[in-house]
Design a protein around this motif. Sequence first.
Motif, PDB file in Angstrom:
ATOM      1  N   GLU A  58       0.815  -1.189  -0.090  1.00  0.00           N
ATOM      2  CA  GLU A  58       0.208   0.074  -0.174  1.00  0.00           C
ATOM      3  C   GLU A  58       0.869   1.342   0.005  1.00  0.00           C
ATOM      4  O   GLU A  58       0.633   2.030  -0.706  1.00  0.00           O
ATOM      5  CB  GLU A  58      -0.992  -0.029   1.181  1.00  0.00           C
ATOM      6  CG  GLU A  58      -1.967  -1.047   1.270  1.00  0.00           C
ATOM      7  CD  GLU A  58      -2.735  -1.098   2.304  1.00  0.00           C
ATOM      8  OE1 GLU A  58      -2.609  -0.233   3.409  1.00  0.00           O
ATOM      9  OE2 GLU A  58      -3.813  -1.846   2.453  1.00  0.00           O
ATOM     10  N   THR A  59       1.762   1.303   0.831  1.00  0.00           N
ATOM     11  CA  THR A  59       2.477   2.514   0.990  1.00  0.00           C
ATOM     12  C   THR A  59       3.862   2.478   0.391  1.00  0.00           C
ATOM     13  O   THR A  59       4.507   1.532  -0.538  1.00  0.00           O
ATOM     14  CB  THR A  59       3.041   2.821   2.306  1.00  0.00           C
ATOM     15  OG1 THR A  59       3.837   1.904   2.920  1.00  0.00           O
ATOM     16  CG2 THR A  59       1.678   2.628   3.408  1.00  0.00           C
ATOM     17  N   ALA A  60       4.502   3.735   0.300  1.00  0.00           N
ATOM     18  CA  ALA A  60       5.740   3.818  -0.462  1.00  0.00           C
ATOM     19  C   ALA A  60       6.675   3.032   0.052  1.00  0.00           C
ATOM     20  O   ALA A  60       7.753   2.394  -0.365  1.00  0.00           O
ATOM     21  CB  ALA A  60       6.368   5.447  -0.619  1.00  0.00           C
ATOM     22  N   LYS A  61       6.490   2.749   1.554  1.00  0.00           N
ATOM     23  CA  LYS A  61       7.598   2.078   2.439  1.00  0.00           C
ATOM     24  C   LYS A  61       7.374   0.840   1.886  1.00  0.00           C
ATOM     25  O   LYS A  61       8.346   0.062   1.621  1.00  0.00           O
ATOM     26  CB  LYS A  61       7.394   2.474   3.912  1.00  0.00           C
ATOM     27  CG  LYS A  61       8.503   1.591   4.558  1.00  0.00           C
ATOM     28  CD  LYS A  61       8.090   1.955   6.119  1.00  0.00           C
ATOM     29  CE  LYS A  61       9.127   1.264   7.106  1.00  0.00           C
ATOM     30  NZ  LYS A  61       8.914   1.586   8.511  1.00  0.00           N
ATOM     31  N   ASP A  62       6.354   0.314   1.871  1.00  0.00           N
ATOM     32  CA  ASP A  62       5.981  -1.047   1.368  1.00  0.00           C
ATOM     33  C   ASP A  62       6.589  -1.429  -0.095  1.00  0.00           C
ATOM     34  O   ASP A  62       7.269  -2.563  -0.100  1.00  0.00           O
ATOM     35  CB  ASP A  62       4.571  -1.332   1.221  1.00  0.00           C
ATOM     36  CG  ASP A  62       3.795  -1.433   2.627  1.00  0.00           C
ATOM     37  OD1 ASP A  62       4.358  -1.597   3.527  1.00  0.00           O
ATOM     38  OD2 ASP A  62       2.596  -1.268   2.552  1.00  0.00           O
ATOM     39  N   TYR A  63       6.596  -0.818  -0.932  1.00  0.00           N
ATOM     40  CA  TYR A  63       7.215  -0.849  -2.355  1.00  0.00           C
ATOM     41  C   TYR A  63       8.479  -0.505  -2.278  1.00  0.00           C
ATOM     42  O   TYR A  63       9.120  -1.587  -2.974  1.00  0.00           O
ATOM     43  CB  TYR A  63       6.298   0.169  -3.274  1.00  0.00           C
ATOM     44  CG  TYR A  63       5.018  -0.295  -3.895  1.00  0.00           C
ATOM     45  CD1 TYR A  63       5.004  -0.941  -5.001  1.00  0.00           C
ATOM     46  CD2 TYR A  63       3.821   0.303  -3.310  1.00  0.00           C
ATOM     47  CE1 TYR A  63       3.797  -1.512  -5.482  1.00  0.00           C
ATOM     48  CE2 TYR A  63       2.595  -0.062  -3.702  1.00  0.00           C
ATOM     49  CZ  TYR A  63       2.390  -1.032  -4.936  1.00  0.00           C
ATOM     50  OH  TYR A  63       1.415  -1.507  -5.403  1.00  0.00           O
ATOM     51  N   ARG A 119      -5.270   4.152  -5.386  1.00  0.00           N
ATOM     52  CA  ARG A 119      -5.201   5.147  -4.126  1.00  0.00           C
ATOM     53  C   ARG A 119      -5.269   6.606  -4.632  1.00  0.00           C
ATOM     54  O   ARG A 119      -5.802   7.362  -3.440  1.00  0.00           O
ATOM     55  CB  ARG A 119      -4.122   5.009  -3.401  1.00  0.00           C
ATOM     56  CG  ARG A 119      -2.902   5.398  -4.151  1.00  0.00           C
ATOM     57  CD  ARG A 119      -1.467   5.353  -3.326  1.00  0.00           C
ATOM     58  NE  ARG A 119      -0.352   5.729  -4.094  1.00  0.00           N
ATOM     59  CZ  ARG A 119       0.567   6.389  -3.682  1.00  0.00           C
ATOM     60  NH1 ARG A 119       0.931   6.374  -2.291  1.00  0.00           N
ATOM     61  NH2 ARG A 119       1.792   6.672  -4.339  1.00  0.00           N
ATOM     62  N   SER A 120      -5.100   6.899  -5.878  1.00  0.00           N
ATOM     63  CA  SER A 120      -5.178   8.241  -6.051  1.00  0.00           C
ATOM     64  C   SER A 120      -6.242   8.817  -7.267  1.00  0.00           C
ATOM     65  O   SER A 120      -6.386   8.057  -8.158  1.00  0.00           O
ATOM     66  CB  SER A 120      -3.692   8.648  -7.008  1.00  0.00           C
ATOM     67  OG  SER A 120      -3.719   9.880  -7.439  1.00  0.00           O
ATOM     68  N   PRO A 126       9.745  10.009  -1.205  1.00  0.00           N
ATOM     69  CA  PRO A 126       8.351  10.178  -0.637  1.00  0.00           C
ATOM     70  C   PRO A 126       8.506  11.115   0.786  1.00  0.00           C
ATOM     71  O   PRO A 126       9.503  11.001   1.378  1.00  0.00           O
ATOM     72  CB  PRO A 126       8.101   8.754  -0.163  1.00  0.00           C
ATOM     73  CG  PRO A 126       9.281   8.165   0.085  1.00  0.00           C
ATOM     74  CD  PRO A 126      10.306   8.559  -0.995  1.00  0.00           C
ATOM     75  N   PRO A 127       7.607  11.962   0.928  1.00  0.00           N
ATOM     76  CA  PRO A 127       6.274  12.239  -0.012  1.00  0.00           C
ATOM     77  C   PRO A 127       6.588  13.214  -1.124  1.00  0.00           C
ATOM     78  O   PRO A 127       5.563  13.268  -1.845  1.00  0.00           O
ATOM     79  CB  PRO A 127       5.332  12.634   0.935  1.00  0.00           C
ATOM     80  CG  PRO A 127       5.998  13.519   1.936  1.00  0.00           C
ATOM     81  CD  PRO A 127       7.180  12.682   1.961  1.00  0.00           C
ATOM     82  N   ASP A 162       4.672  10.652  -3.445  1.00  0.00           N
ATOM     83  CA  ASP A 162       4.413   9.554  -2.564  1.00  0.00           C
ATOM     84  C   ASP A 162       4.725   8.153  -3.064  1.00  0.00           C
ATOM     85  O   ASP A 162       4.040   7.152  -2.882  1.00  0.00           O
ATOM     86  CB  ASP A 162       3.161   9.609  -1.674  1.00  0.00           C
ATOM     87  CG  ASP A 162       3.526   8.903  -0.452  1.00  0.00           C
ATOM     88  OD1 ASP A 162       4.498   8.983  -0.004  1.00  0.00           O
ATOM     89  OD2 ASP A 162       2.491   8.274   0.023  1.00  0.00           O
ATOM     90  N   TYR A 163       5.839   7.696  -3.742  1.00  0.00           N
ATOM     91  CA  TYR A 163       6.186   6.653  -4.421  1.00  0.00           C
ATOM     92  C   TYR A 163       7.676   6.024  -3.793  1.00  0.00           C
ATOM     93  O   TYR A 163       8.412   6.812  -3.295  1.00  0.00           O
ATOM     94  CB  TYR A 163       6.478   6.561  -5.679  1.00  0.00           C
ATOM     95  CG  TYR A 163       5.122   6.682  -6.666  1.00  0.00           C
ATOM     96  CD1 TYR A 163       4.162   5.802  -6.798  1.00  0.00           C
ATOM     97  CD2 TYR A 163       4.769   8.152  -7.050  1.00  0.00           C
ATOM     98  CE1 TYR A 163       3.197   6.049  -7.531  1.00  0.00           C
ATOM     99  CE2 TYR A 163       3.763   8.207  -7.709  1.00  0.00           C
ATOM    100  CZ  TYR A 163       2.514   7.169  -8.227  1.00  0.00           C
ATOM    101  OH  TYR A 163       1.858   7.334  -8.672  1.00  0.00           O
TER     102      TYR A 163
END
Length: 230
Positions: free
Chosen positions: A42-47, A76-77, A172-173, A177-178
Amino acid sequence: MTALIELLTLCKASKVIAPSISYSEYIPLDLSISNQEINQLETAKDYGAFIQKHLDNSKGKIAFGGYQEIRNLYKRSTVFNAKNSEERNIHIGLDLWINESASVHAALDGRIHSLQNNTALGDYGPTIIIEHTIQNQTFHTLYGHLSEESLTGKQIGDTVSQGEQIGNLGLPPINGDYAPHLHFQIIIDMENKFGDYLGVCSTKTLDYYSKNCPDPNIILKISNSHFTNI
């Protein structure tokens, strides 16, 4: 367009990110809807963690890919899911993923067409677009997800040389935010747009954008199976 594609195919390969990294250390990356491993990200950290694991497992330094890849990561956007319009989820640039603020370089000689910070969630963040002309054929390259400092001190019309550093990747952000990466795209007709151009299209518009935004690997030549002068 055919004439331009032929010219670009014959050009020497150009690196647009961290040029000291060899193409032998570039690793393909699948972020398409068919990749079940990324369904829970879900998040930039996850990716970022997923991409770093992929690089580590493959002993690579840059992960690349995504041209005309159908992705879920844009859901998400609202930039890609506006009301009363078809969802945009087909990526029409090529992404170069590296978990650091790597240097970004001009693909070819040209001049700055426009620059802008596209601040919406999921957008490009700081962006530079360069105009190029080769044998009377004019086209553009877009560099998205840069640092804010990359826009400082630059003006429309500034000349740039092939390989010249034009900025650094944003984190990010700031970068939309990627996980840190460069979105690199070829655009033939800018359609009077400034500092921004669609990097993701819908199924209905894919035919047009396939022609107006050809495969960036024509310039980068990461894969030598289709191109010469690597």
